[in-house]
Design an enzyme around this catalytic site. Structure first.
Site, PDB file in Angstrom:
ATOM      1  N   GLU A 104      36.837  40.448  35.613  1.00  0.00           N
ATOM      2  CA  GLU A 104      35.398  40.201  36.264  1.00  0.00           C
ATOM      3  C   GLU A 104      35.604  39.167  37.330  1.00  0.00           C
ATOM      4  O   GLU A 104      35.683  38.197  36.961  1.00  0.00           O
ATOM      5  CB  GLU A 104      34.741  39.984  35.205  1.00  0.00           C
ATOM      6  CG  GLU A 104      33.365  39.897  35.508  1.00  0.00           C
ATOM      7  CD  GLU A 104      32.531  38.602  35.761  1.00  0.00           C
ATOM      8  OE1 GLU A 104      31.436  38.443  36.447  1.00  0.00           O
ATOM      9  OE2 GLU A 104      33.020  37.547  35.469  1.00  0.00           O
ATOM     10  N   ASP A 164      36.337  37.245  31.627  1.00  0.00           N
ATOM     11  CA  ASP A 164      35.369  36.959  32.015  1.00  0.00           C
ATOM     12  C   ASP A 164      35.356  35.747  33.228  1.00  0.00           C
ATOM     13  O   ASP A 164      36.272  34.775  33.038  1.00  0.00           O
ATOM     14  CB  ASP A 164      34.286  36.356  31.025  1.00  0.00           C
ATOM     15  CG  ASP A 164      33.022  35.824  31.802  1.00  0.00           C
ATOM     16  OD1 ASP A 164      32.156  36.601  32.280  1.00  0.00           O
ATOM     17  OD2 ASP A 164      32.763  34.429  31.461  1.00  0.00           O
TER      18      ASP A 164
HETATM   19  C1  GLC Z   1      30.309  36.165  34.238  1.00  0.00           C
HETATM   20  C2  GLC Z   1      28.996  36.869  33.433  1.00  0.00           C
HETATM   21  C3  GLC Z   1      27.753  36.113  33.428  1.00  0.00           C
HETATM   22  C4  GLC Z   1      27.925  34.856  33.109  1.00  0.00           C
HETATM   23  C5  GLC Z   1      29.146  33.954  33.732  1.00  0.00           C
HETATM   24  C6  GLC Z   1      29.435  32.749  32.944  1.00  0.00           C
HETATM   25  O1  GLC Z   1      29.995  36.024  35.540  1.00  0.00           O
HETATM   26  O2  GLC Z   1      29.177  38.171  33.839  1.00  0.00           O
HETATM   27  O3  GLC Z   1      26.996  36.859  32.898  1.00  0.00           O
HETATM   28  O4  GLC Z   1      26.785  34.062  33.328  1.00  0.00           O
HETATM   29  O5  GLC Z   1      30.320  34.979  33.790  1.00  0.00           O
HETATM   30  O6  GLC Z   1      30.228  32.934  31.686  1.00  0.00           O
END
Ligand code: GLC
Length: 660
Positions: free
Chosen positions: A320, A278
């Site tokens: 991500e 993430d």
């Molecule tokens: C990523 C997640 C998102 C979250 C962020 C902080 O971008 O997809 O939903 O708010 O991380 O953890």
């Protein structure tokens, strides 16, 4: 450079028997140099010897504890390393509570996933978060336990085993940019323990934060402005990229590295197959930059990946990183890092361009931008998607827009108007998320069906016009999926979109969610009669929206699964058909090339004969000899040799190779 292998703890490995020890040794010889080199890129030389000893101990212990069934899985995947690139891969992402209630109840829903053709399940954050608000679980308070309303670690292990038996791989989030303010490290830091204070970026006053702020973007300008939060317990300013209660951890501290490596090993040994890294772009901070995509991020991931390959080689990493194309591609490994970092990454640009094409009824911007998009290395794959749990940010490059005669900021503004439904005649019914008045940046929340026109259709009085609009909305839903399914990689469906669920009208009723309209497109699945209706039951009835969408997606998945052309490593090019309403991609394969063509408009459009001739001459692809794999029909041409595509049609045309 070959670096010395670590001295291992023989008693620890003796427990696993000599065959396993040999395996460990072989993996160590293969991957330790990558691990060790990456650590040396990040941490000071004087720390390396001790750090390597700690890392060696963590991985040896995790290897010794790896359950037999997962060792077997490692073997199976090592002999089939492209398993995740297979065209049979279809993903599904959901919140456990909203999909099934609990982890053990989810075991009873595996057949639903299999019915759809799912082979990869991403369960949204399920480790114990801080009490609300917790950003949908992205503020983790304890990485070793499961949210109590969802179940236990044993339930997760049982679910993973069930999923594996059904041919489904399990992906879970690993939030490694920040922890909750209530996490043990943060609690100890707040209690004055300097060792734990060093696990965060804490500043005594605003001087340094202000220097950083000059070049930092704001992720949540509406509800969490700024990137630093004053904490009275710390008596200092702590780095908080996201919300004030999500504390960014300090990866330049090697204790943080070891702690996360240990957590990864723990999740791998529970049966997790894919770790979603993430917010990975934010891991390393550097003054004078956006503190995103810094080179050290890739070194950290390389070290973690090498370590995991020694412990649990079946486990993949998914980055991500919602960043521009040139930065994004580095997460899949470029240059010396090829094959050494993440295996999967989100293709955010494809998602954005799909919605942009639908709004403009024009493929030229997408064609330009996506044809210059760097290809994914052949051992990796994109996660393709039309919706996920997050909002859509209009990541359209100004230079790409200019190249097709558009003005970047105006186009982005148009897309926000269009998908929030204020553009005259728009079919989109999304919600504006995080309006930044300084830049007029407006991101959009909304379910696939609501963005694709279902709500707008249902605003009409019952009758033929409304039925026609509903049909068009369904056609758009299937079209956008047909595009991302034809890309190669793992297409991931967002929970509820497979039933054509619209925005949840009650999303703001929960006061904890009321400030964050991303909850509008995170509906609970309607297994039981609810305000959304019995959509899940309707999935078998093609006369309903749910049935047409579910059946249509299942069909796409089935056709896709038998097309080797849609393997992630197949080379492809984005073509330039003469009609701007047509988007086309040619995928090259020894078993016959595949031309995917899409009409992004509600009109019948022509694929001109001379363009088909030119394609035959230049690319040796004679579409006229092709079969549309989606309808299993030969190409029907008009007398002049042109092909006509009905509104929102998708064609996956395969030409069998000439016999030799
Ligand atoms: C990523 C997640 C998102 C979250 C962020 C902080 O971008 O997809 O939903 O708010 O991380 O953890």
């Amino acid at each position: 450079m070959t670096r010395a292998l670590p001295a291992l703890d023989p008693p620890m490995l003796d427990r696993v028997g000599s065959a396993q020890t040999e395996m460990f040794d072989a993996r160590l010889r293969r991957w330790w140099p990558d691990l060790s080199c990456a650590l040396a890129e990040i941490y000071p030389p004087q720390e390396i010897a001790e750090l390597e000893a700690d890392v060696a101990e963590i991985i040896a212990r995790a290897f010794a504890r790896r359950p037999a069934a997962l060792r077997r899985r490692d073997l199976d995947r090592l002999v089939r390393p492209d398993w995740f690139q297979d065209p049979g891969m279809l993903g599904y992402a959901a919140y456990t509570d909203r999909f099934s209630g609990t982890l053990s109840a989810l075991r009873g829903r595996v057949s639903y996933l299999s019915e759809l053709g799912v082979q990869y399940l991403h369960l949204m954050p399920l480790l114990t978060p801080r009490p609300d608000p917790n950003d949908g679980g992205y503020a983790v308070a304890d990485y070793r336990s499961i949210r109590s309303d969802l179940g236990t670690v044993a339930d997760l292990a049982d679910l993973a085993a069930d999923l594996h038996r059904s041919g489904i791989s399990l992906c879970v989030d690993l939030v490694l940019n920040h922890v909750a303010r209530e996490h043990e490290w943060a609690r100890r830091a707040r209690a004055g323990d300097s060792r734990y204070r060093r696990a965060f970026h804490v500043f005594g006053d605003r001087t340094v934060p202000e220097e950083f702020e000059r070049t930092l973007p704001e992720v949540f300008p509406d509800f969490a402005p700024g990137n630093f939060t004053f904490d009275p317990d710390l008596n200092g300013w702590v780095w908080t990229t996201f919300n004030s209660w999500q504390w960014d951890v300090n990866w330049s501290n090697s204790d943080v590295f070891c702690a996360y490596l240990d957590i990864m090993c723990f999740l791998a040994n529970v049966g997790v197959d894919v770790l979603r890294l993430d917010a990975i772009a934010f891991l390393w901070k550097r003054l004078g930059t956006s503190s995103q995509n810094q080179p050290e991020v890739h070194a950290i991931v390389q070290a973690l990946r090498a370590a995991m390959r020694i412990v649990a080689p079946s486990v993949l990493f998914k980055a991500e990183a919602i960043v521009g194309p040139d930065d994004l591609i580095t997460y899949l490994g470029q240059g010396e890092r090829q094959g050494k970092v993440s295996d999967l990454a989100y293709h955010n640009a494809l998602m954005v361009h799909v919605w942009s094409m639908l709004a403009t009824r024009d493929s030229r911007l997408a064609t330009h931008a996506l044809s210059r998009f760097p290809p994914a290395p052949s051992s990796t794959a994109w996660i393709t998607y039309v919706r996920c749990h997050d909002d859509i940010g209009w990541a359209i490059d100004d230079a790409d827009a200019a190249a097709v005669g558009l003005h970047g900021p105006s186009h982005r503004s148009f897309l926000s108007d269009f998908y929030s439904g204020i553009h005259p005649g728009s079919f989109g019914r999304g919600l504006v998320f995080q309006h930044n008045p300084e830049t007029d940046d407006r991101r959009i929340s909304g379910s696939c069906a609501s963005l694709a026109g279902l709500d707008a259709a249902l605003e009409l009085p019952p009758g033929a016009a409304r039925d026609r609009e509903v049909d068009l909305a369904v056609a758009r839903i299937l079209l956008v999926h047909a595009i991302v399914f034809a890309w190669g990689g793992i297409p991931v469906l967002w929970s509820g979109d497979e039933l054509g669920l619209r925005n949840d009208p009650a999303w703001a009723d929960d006061p904890v969610h009321a400030a964050d309209n991303r909850w509008a497109h995170r509906p609970a699945l309607p297994w039981v009669p609810s305000v959304l209706g019995e959509r899940a039951a309707q999935r078998v009835d093609p006369s309903t929206v749910a049935g047409s969408v579910f059946g249509g997606l299942r069909h796409l998945a089935r056709v896709r699964a038998r097309l080797p052309q849609l393997h992630a490593a197949t080379p492809f090019e984005v073509l330039q058909p003469p009609h701007p309403g047509v988007f086309a991609v040619l995928r090259r394969h020894t078993q016959g090339d595949l031309l995917a063509m899409f009409n992004v408009t509600e009109h019948v459009v022509e694929v001109a004969a001379d363009w088909l001739d030119a394609l035959h001459a230049s690319a040796d692809f004679d579409a006229r000899q092709g079969i549309d794999e989606l309808s299993w029909a030969a190409m029907t041409l008009d007398p002049a040799g042109a092909l006509w595509l009905p509104p929102y049609a998708a064609r996956w045309v395969r030409v069998p190779p000439a016999p030799r």
